[in-house]
Motif scaffolding. Structure first.
Motif, short mmCIF file in Angstrom:
data_model
loop_
_atom_site.label_atom_id
_atom_site.label_comp_id
_atom_site.label_asym_id
_atom_site.label_seq_id
_atom_site.Cartn_x
_atom_site.Cartn_y
_atom_site.Cartn_z
N ALA A 72 -30.75 12.01 22.80
CA ALA A 72 -32.11 12.36 22.38
C ALA A 72 -33.00 11.12 22.36
O ALA A 72 -32.60 10.06 21.88
CB ALA A 72 -32.08 13.02 21.01
N ASP A 73 -34.20 11.26 22.89
CA ASP A 73 -35.16 10.16 22.96
C ASP A 73 -36.21 10.38 21.88
O ASP A 73 -37.21 11.08 22.09
CB ASP A 73 -35.80 10.11 24.35
CG ASP A 73 -36.74 8.92 24.51
OD1 ASP A 73 -36.66 8.00 23.67
OD2 ASP A 73 -37.55 8.94 25.44
N VAL A 74 -35.97 9.80 20.71
CA VAL A 74 -36.82 10.02 19.54
C VAL A 74 -37.16 8.67 18.93
O VAL A 74 -36.27 7.84 18.73
CB VAL A 74 -36.07 10.90 18.50
CG1 VAL A 74 -36.90 11.03 17.23
CG2 VAL A 74 -35.77 12.27 19.09
N PRO A 75 -38.43 8.42 18.62
CA PRO A 75 -38.79 7.14 17.99
C PRO A 75 -38.11 6.99 16.63
O PRO A 75 -37.88 7.98 15.92
CB PRO A 75 -40.31 7.24 17.84
CG PRO A 75 -40.74 8.30 18.78
CD PRO A 75 -39.61 9.27 18.88
N PRO A 76 -37.80 5.77 16.22
CA PRO A 76 -37.16 5.54 14.93
C PRO A 76 -38.04 6.03 13.78
O PRO A 76 -39.27 5.94 13.83
CB PRO A 76 -36.97 4.03 14.88
CG PRO A 76 -36.99 3.59 16.30
CD PRO A 76 -37.92 4.52 17.00
N ALA A 77 -37.38 6.55 12.74
CA ALA A 77 -38.08 7.15 11.60
C ALA A 77 -37.68 6.46 10.31
O ALA A 77 -36.66 5.77 10.23
CB ALA A 77 -37.76 8.64 11.53
N GLN A 78 -38.48 6.69 9.27
CA GLN A 78 -38.15 6.14 7.95
C GLN A 78 -36.99 6.86 7.29
O GLN A 78 -36.28 6.28 6.47
CB GLN A 78 -39.37 6.20 7.02
CG GLN A 78 -40.48 5.24 7.37
CD GLN A 78 -41.62 5.95 8.08
OE1 GLN A 78 -41.39 6.84 8.91
NE2 GLN A 78 -42.84 5.56 7.78
N VAL A 79 -36.82 8.15 7.62
CA VAL A 79 -35.78 8.96 7.00
C VAL A 79 -35.04 9.75 8.07
O VAL A 79 -35.66 10.31 8.98
CB VAL A 79 -36.36 9.93 5.95
CG1 VAL A 79 -35.24 10.71 5.25
CG2 VAL A 79 -37.20 9.20 4.91
N VAL A 80 -33.70 9.79 7.96
CA VAL A 80 -32.86 10.61 8.82
C VAL A 80 -32.03 11.52 7.93
O VAL A 80 -31.44 11.06 6.95
CB VAL A 80 -31.95 9.74 9.72
CG1 VAL A 80 -30.95 10.62 10.49
CG2 VAL A 80 -32.78 8.91 10.69
#
Length: 199
Positions: free
Chosen positions: A115-123
């Protein structure tokens, strides 16, 4: 059920209604669990919503399935939620459920490994995989200053012990309010043991 605003309750009601309709065609929730949809699934997921920082932060939910916990969090917070679900039929449900509930989410119909997803603050993740595997996937989507929220059952301590072989992390254990055997793991400062040894 945790106290939620009337707007949140309305969104959750619409979400639950469409889930019950779609569940007749695709297996989103076990038929055995349907009578407990609110207490076992929605309320369980809402626990995480209360731990999300206020404001429009980015959140990635791994293996969203029928929308737990990611779509519930989207109904209850201002987070910009990305739902990753490789099953195309479930991904189609998530898009329609979000539209029906009136929430904006991004649905990524890809495998977690690619999956090509930008990094997030919460997973986040719920009932997806053992902790070592969750960390392998989750660190791909997590910002260095972010944290993971994983809903876990009675094997949480065993999974933490196994994961500690390969991972350093700061761990906070929050008892589940919906499952006497359950715990919410809040994990931050996550890095591989090998990364630490090479510093």
């Amino acid at each position: 059920m945790p106290d939620v605003s009337r707007e949140t309750r309305d969104r959750l009601d619409r979400y639950a209604d469409i889930l019950l309709r779609w569940n007749q065609r695709i297996n989103l929730v076990s038929p055995h669990d349907l009578p407990h949809l609110w207490s076992r699934h929605i309320a369980d997921s809402l626990q995480l919503a209360q731990m999300i920082p206020c404001g429009p932060i980015d959140l990635v939910d791994m293996g969203s399935g029928g929308g737990f916990p990611g779509l519930v969090i989207a109904c209850a917070t201002d987070a910009r939620v990305t739902l990753i679900e490789s099953d195309q039929r479930k991904a189609a449900f998530l898009r329609e459920a979000a539209r029906t509930a009136g929430v904006q989410v991004r649905v990524c119909a890809q495998r977690l490994e690619t999956a090509d997803v930008p990094p997030a603050q919460v997973v986040t993740a719920r009932a997806l995989a053992p902790l070592p595997r969750l960390l392998e996937w989750g660190t791909r989507f997590l910002r260095p200053d972010g944290f993971c929220l994983f809903l876990k059952g009675r094997n949480a301590e065993e999974e933490l012990m196994t994961a500690s072989t390969d991972w350093h992390m700061a761990t906070t254990r929050i008892p589940s309010r919906t499952n006497t055997d359950g715990v919410i793991l809040k994990l931050s400062d996550i890095r591989r043991v090998t990364d630490h040894n090479n510093e």
